[in-house]
Design a protein around this motif. Structure first.
Motif, PDB file in Angstrom:
ATOM      1  N   LYS A 255       1.103   4.937   6.797  1.00 34.39           N
ATOM      2  CA  LYS A 255       0.642   3.548   6.755  1.00 34.39           C
ATOM      3  C   LYS A 255      -0.543   3.442   5.802  1.00 34.39           C
ATOM      4  O   LYS A 255      -1.478   4.241   5.867  1.00 34.39           O
ATOM      5  CB  LYS A 255       0.226   3.112   8.164  1.00 34.39           C
ATOM      6  N   LEU A 256      -0.498   2.476   4.892  1.00 32.83           N
ATOM      7  CA  LEU A 256      -1.618   2.184   4.003  1.00 32.83           C
ATOM      8  C   LEU A 256      -2.501   1.167   4.716  1.00 32.83           C
ATOM      9  O   LEU A 256      -2.055   0.066   5.039  1.00 32.83           O
ATOM     10  CB  LEU A 256      -1.107   1.629   2.670  1.00 32.83           C
ATOM     11  N   MET A 257      -3.741   1.542   4.992  1.00 27.55           N
ATOM     12  CA  MET A 257      -4.649   0.694   5.776  1.00 27.55           C
ATOM     13  C   MET A 257      -5.564  -0.168   4.907  1.00 27.55           C
ATOM     14  O   MET A 257      -5.984  -1.234   5.302  1.00 27.55           O
ATOM     15  CB  MET A 257      -5.516   1.561   6.698  1.00 27.55           C
ATOM     16  N   LYS A 258      -5.890   0.338   3.709  1.00 32.14           N
ATOM     17  CA  LYS A 258      -6.823  -0.362   2.831  1.00 32.14           C
ATOM     18  C   LYS A 258      -6.587   0.128   1.412  1.00 32.14           C
ATOM     19  O   LYS A 258      -6.308   1.303   1.208  1.00 32.14           O
ATOM     20  CB  LYS A 258      -8.259  -0.075   3.254  1.00 32.14           C
ATOM     21  N   ILE A 259      -6.710  -0.793   0.449  1.00 32.87           N
ATOM     22  CA  ILE A 259      -6.579  -0.406  -0.948  1.00 32.87           C
ATOM     23  C   ILE A 259      -7.683  -1.087  -1.750  1.00 32.87           C
ATOM     24  O   ILE A 259      -8.002  -2.252  -1.519  1.00 32.87           O
ATOM     25  CB  ILE A 259      -5.176  -0.734  -1.511  1.00 32.87           C
ATOM     26  N   GLN A 260      -8.284  -0.312  -2.650  1.00 36.21           N
ATOM     27  CA  GLN A 260      -9.337  -0.807  -3.532  1.00 36.21           C
ATOM     28  C   GLN A 260      -9.070  -0.258  -4.922  1.00 36.21           C
ATOM     29  O   GLN A 260      -8.486   0.814  -5.064  1.00 36.21           O
ATOM     30  CB  GLN A 260     -10.714  -0.329  -3.068  1.00 36.21           C
ATOM     31  N   ILE A 261      -9.539  -0.991  -5.934  1.00 36.25           N
ATOM     32  CA  ILE A 261      -9.408  -0.525  -7.309  1.00 36.25           C
ATOM     33  C   ILE A 261     -10.801  -0.422  -7.909  1.00 36.25           C
ATOM     34  O   ILE A 261     -11.618  -1.340  -7.778  1.00 36.25           O
ATOM     35  CB  ILE A 261      -8.506  -1.454  -8.136  1.00 36.25           C
ATOM     36  N   ILE A 262     -11.062   0.706  -8.555  1.00 33.84           N
ATOM     37  CA  ILE A 262     -12.352   0.927  -9.200  1.00 33.84           C
ATOM     38  C   ILE A 262     -12.291   0.321 -10.599  1.00 33.84           C
ATOM     39  O   ILE A 262     -11.417   0.657 -11.394  1.00 33.84           O
ATOM     40  CB  ILE A 262     -12.687   2.428  -9.260  1.00 33.84           C
ATOM     41  N   GLU A 263     -13.218  -0.593 -10.849  1.00 35.01           N
ATOM     42  CA  GLU A 263     -13.330  -1.257 -12.151  1.00 35.01           C
ATOM     43  C   GLU A 263     -14.715  -0.971 -12.699  1.00 35.01           C
ATOM     44  O   GLU A 263     -15.692  -1.525 -12.204  1.00 35.01           O
ATOM     45  CB  GLU A 263     -13.156  -2.763 -12.012  1.00 35.01           C
ATOM     46  N   ASP A 264     -14.809  -0.122 -13.699  1.00 31.47           N
ATOM     47  CA  ASP A 264     -16.096   0.265 -14.287  1.00 31.47           C
ATOM     48  C   ASP A 264     -17.041   0.730 -13.191  1.00 31.47           C
ATOM     49  O   ASP A 264     -16.817   1.755 -12.594  1.00 31.47           O
ATOM     50  CB  ASP A 264     -16.692  -0.881 -15.113  1.00 31.47           C
ATOM     51  N   GLU A 265     -18.070  -0.037 -12.900  1.00 35.16           N
ATOM     52  CA  GLU A 265     -19.076   0.358 -11.901  1.00 35.16           C
ATOM     53  C   GLU A 265     -18.906  -0.370 -10.567  1.00 35.16           C
ATOM     54  O   GLU A 265     -19.774  -0.284  -9.706  1.00 35.16           O
ATOM     55  CB  GLU A 265     -20.486   0.098 -12.443  1.00 35.16           C
ATOM     56  N   THR A 266     -17.821  -1.116 -10.389  1.00 32.41           N
ATOM     57  CA  THR A 266     -17.617  -1.860  -9.148  1.00 32.41           C
ATOM     58  C   THR A 266     -16.300  -1.444  -8.495  1.00 32.41           C
ATOM     59  O   THR A 266     -15.444  -0.825  -9.119  1.00 32.41           O
ATOM     60  CB  THR A 266     -17.595  -3.385  -9.403  1.00 32.41           C
ATOM     61  N   ILE A 267     -16.173  -1.832  -7.244  1.00 33.85           N
ATOM     62  CA  ILE A 267     -14.943  -1.591  -6.499  1.00 33.85           C
ATOM     63  C   ILE A 267     -14.391  -2.940  -6.086  1.00 33.85           C
ATOM     64  O   ILE A 267     -15.080  -3.743  -5.459  1.00 33.85           O
ATOM     65  CB  ILE A 267     -15.198  -0.705  -5.264  1.00 33.85           C
ATOM     66  N   ARG A 268     -13.139  -3.210  -6.472  1.00 34.57           N
ATOM     67  CA  ARG A 268     -12.490  -4.479  -6.137  1.00 34.57           C
ATOM     68  C   ARG A 268     -11.689  -4.301  -4.852  1.00 34.57           C
ATOM     69  O   ARG A 268     -10.860  -3.405  -4.736  1.00 34.57           O
ATOM     70  CB  ARG A 268     -11.585  -4.917  -7.287  1.00 34.57           C
ATOM     71  N   ASN A 269     -11.969  -5.178  -3.881  1.00 31.00           N
ATOM     72  CA  ASN A 269     -11.290  -5.149  -2.597  1.00 31.00           C
ATOM     73  C   ASN A 269     -10.145  -6.151  -2.579  1.00 31.00           C
ATOM     74  O   ASN A 269     -10.183  -7.155  -3.295  1.00 31.00           O
ATOM     75  CB  ASN A 269     -12.277  -5.492  -1.474  1.00 31.00           C
ATOM     76  N   PHE A 270      -9.164  -5.913  -1.727  1.00 30.40           N
ATOM     77  CA  PHE A 270      -8.007  -6.783  -1.608  1.00 30.40           C
ATOM     78  C   PHE A 270      -7.714  -7.051  -0.142  1.00 30.40           C
ATOM     79  O   PHE A 270      -8.007  -6.226   0.712  1.00 30.40           O
ATOM     80  CB  PHE A 270      -6.775  -6.137  -2.261  1.00 30.40           C
ATOM     81  N   ASN A 271      -7.100  -8.204   0.107  1.00 27.23           N
ATOM     82  CA  ASN A 271      -6.663  -8.556   1.447  1.00 27.23           C
ATOM     83  C   ASN A 271      -5.263  -7.973   1.631  1.00 27.23           C
ATOM     84  O   ASN A 271      -4.273  -8.569   1.230  1.00 27.23           O
ATOM     85  CB  ASN A 271      -6.663 -10.083   1.609  1.00 27.23           C
ATOM     86  N   LEU A 272      -5.201  -6.790   2.219  1.00 34.10           N
ATOM     87  CA  LEU A 272      -3.944  -6.071   2.413  1.00 34.10           C
ATOM     88  C   LEU A 272      -3.267  -6.577   3.682  1.00 34.10           C
ATOM     89  O   LEU A 272      -3.811  -6.459   4.779  1.00 34.10           O
ATOM     90  CB  LEU A 272      -4.212  -4.563   2.515  1.00 34.10           C
ATOM     91  N   HIS A 273      -2.067  -7.146   3.525  1.00 35.37           N
ATOM     92  CA  HIS A 273      -1.316  -7.643   4.681  1.00 35.37           C
ATOM     93  C   HIS A 273      -0.460  -6.541   5.302  1.00 35.37           C
ATOM     94  O   HIS A 273      -0.258  -6.516   6.515  1.00 35.37           O
ATOM     95  CB  HIS A 273      -0.439  -8.831   4.275  1.00 35.37           C
ATOM     96  N   ASP A 274       0.021  -5.646   4.451  1.00 30.12           N
ATOM     97  CA  ASP A 274       0.821  -4.521   4.923  1.00 30.12           C
ATOM     98  C   ASP A 274       0.946  -3.537   3.767  1.00 30.12           C
ATOM     99  O   ASP A 274       0.761  -3.904   2.608  1.00 30.12           O
ATOM    100  CB  ASP A 274       2.213  -4.983   5.366  1.00 30.12           C
TER     101      ASP A 274
END
Length: 141
Positions: free
Chosen positions: A5-24
């Motif tokens: 199960k994938l519980m959380k996903i984030q993408i690293i963009e340069d010096e920041t971390i982008r969060n997403f609203n993961l539904h499933d």
């Protein structure tokens, strides 16, 4: 192959971390010779254009994925967006990926960073380390 199960996903963009609203989501270890992982994230449809642009760029991105339990440390992966499919008001994003590094490498890098940048020791050091391990900041090398 093993599926989790994938519980959380984030993408690293340069010096920041982008969060997403993961539904499933799910993550599959193909257990092949190349140590390939497949991720599918079911996200808000408003993210479709963002992921389509990543897909067209054909560059690997750095992904942080929390697997199986929200309390687990995120796994770092280098991933490529393989497919973006809009489904109603949501979007399914399919990634192919490879693990970035071992989990304790991050802890070692974080401890070195704290020691180099803060004038603390003993209990303060331990408290700061625990706090930063929960926050998982991006460490400049």
């Amino acid at each position: 192959m093993k599926t989790f199960k994938l519980m959380k996903i984030q993408i690293i963009e340069d010096e920041t971390i982008r969060n997403f609203n993961l539904h499933d989501g799910l993550i599959i270890n193909k257990e092949d010779d190349h140590q390939t992982w497949i991720l599918e994230a079911f996200l808000d449809g408003s993210e479709a254009e963002y992921f389509k642009s990543l897909q067209q760029s054909k560059h690997d991105i750095e992904v942080l994925a929390v697997i199986s339990n929200e309390k687990n440390d995120p796994a770092g992966l280098y991933a490529a967006v393989h497919e973006v499919k809009e489904i109603g008001d949501r979007v399914s994003v399919l990634f192919t990926a490879h693990m970035r590094n071992q989990r304790n490498e991050y802890a070692e890098e974080l401890l070195a960073y704290i020691l180099d940048n803060k004038n603390i020791s003993g209990d303060e050091l331990l408290a700061e380390f625990k706090h930063q391990m929960q926050e998982k900041p991006r460490i400049k090398k």
